[in-house]
Design an enzyme around this catalytic site. Sequence first.
Site, mmCIF file in Angstrom:
data_model
loop_
_atom_site.group_PDB
_atom_site.id
_atom_site.type_symbol
_atom_site.label_atom_id
_atom_site.label_comp_id
_atom_site.label_asym_id
_atom_site.label_seq_id
_atom_site.Cartn_x
_atom_site.Cartn_y
_atom_site.Cartn_z
ATOM 1 N N HIS A 257 60.482 41.431 43.481
ATOM 2 C CA HIS A 257 59.168 41.065 42.949
ATOM 3 C C HIS A 257 58.714 42.074 41.898
ATOM 4 O O HIS A 257 58.263 41.704 40.809
ATOM 5 C CB HIS A 257 58.133 40.995 44.076
ATOM 6 C CG HIS A 257 58.081 39.670 44.760
ATOM 7 N ND1 HIS A 257 59.204 38.963 45.084
ATOM 8 C CD2 HIS A 257 57.026 38.923 45.179
ATOM 9 C CE1 HIS A 257 58.853 37.837 45.682
ATOM 10 N NE2 HIS A 257 57.530 37.783 45.740
ATOM 11 N N HIS B 149 57.208 45.993 50.971
ATOM 12 C CA HIS B 149 58.249 46.966 50.655
ATOM 13 C C HIS B 149 57.812 48.418 50.894
ATOM 14 O O HIS B 149 56.632 48.729 51.014
ATOM 15 C CB HIS B 149 58.713 46.819 49.209
ATOM 16 C CG HIS B 149 59.609 45.630 48.984
ATOM 17 N ND1 HIS B 149 60.944 45.636 49.282
ATOM 18 C CD2 HIS B 149 59.334 44.404 48.486
ATOM 19 C CE1 HIS B 149 61.461 44.461 48.980
ATOM 20 N NE2 HIS B 149 60.506 43.695 48.504
#
Length: 319
Positions: free
Chosen positions: A197, A281
């Site tokens: 992303h 993350h």
Amino acid sequence: MAAATLRPVTLPLAALLVYPATLLLGSLYSTISPTANPSRDTQLASPLAPSLAADLHLSESPVNYFARKNNVFNVYFVKIGWLWTTAAFVSLLLFQPLYSSSRPQSSSQQETRLRRTLQAVLRYALATTAWYLSTQWFFGPAIIDRGFVVTGGKCERAFEKVEELGTGTTDLEALFTAATCKAAGGAWRGGHDISGHVLMLVLATGFLAFEAVGASAPAFPSRFGPTGDAGRERKASDADSPPTVGTTESGGVAGTWSLRLVWGVVGLGWWMLFMTAIWFHTWLEKWSGLLIALSAVYAIYILPRRLASWRNVVGEPGI
């Protein structure tokens, strides 16, 4: 009287600092905010430790809409982000006077516009290649998936199912990607999961921002001579002799809306980057995705300013 100079408008290198600043702000917020940092079933001891690959997730019922993987912006914007990037870029080529014009043109102007268009398409191709090889395919699994396996990651639950059936797992482990692992009902765990992303959002918004600034600014003759060295800049005293390739032509309504589309994609891309920095993350996974993306942006847009031979190939937006 002092002579004024005209220069093409471009984004400075310092503009790229917005990306590490965004990740830093999001990562700090995720650490200190009680809302963003609740007790998690998947909480890790260290922000640098390996995570669940795809997302360092919150609970099944996250407290923030953007912490849900199925939020509308993630599903219909980020997941197909390169489609939006392509559409915005094509709108620049179709509706910005730098690349297309309805006015009569001399042969030199036509050649200049053709060169600019081909170089812009080449820059798009380079950015697309960087995105594709990193996140989609690299002679098999993408670079991100290969890196995850190399650092010890594997598709745990799927392997357990295969082992129950008494079949080998070595070949299966080598072939699995994050997408196929999820489709097989497994969990992509244990390795360093570079944030796809972050990589895509930084690369896409950086690419579009550089292209939009160059395409929307009045075009001036190149400040570089045929050998790539700095040439004579056009001075105010040259005003009576118009530039051979310059233009102040407006793109009209279509040109205005093409820029609005581009900056809309850039703005939403930045917002989703900020959301990714907060909710998903580990720190290291986000920053490694940032490093790959900024390396590609630097090679495409900053390096040509310093390397004449490369500039002659890819050009610069607005020149």
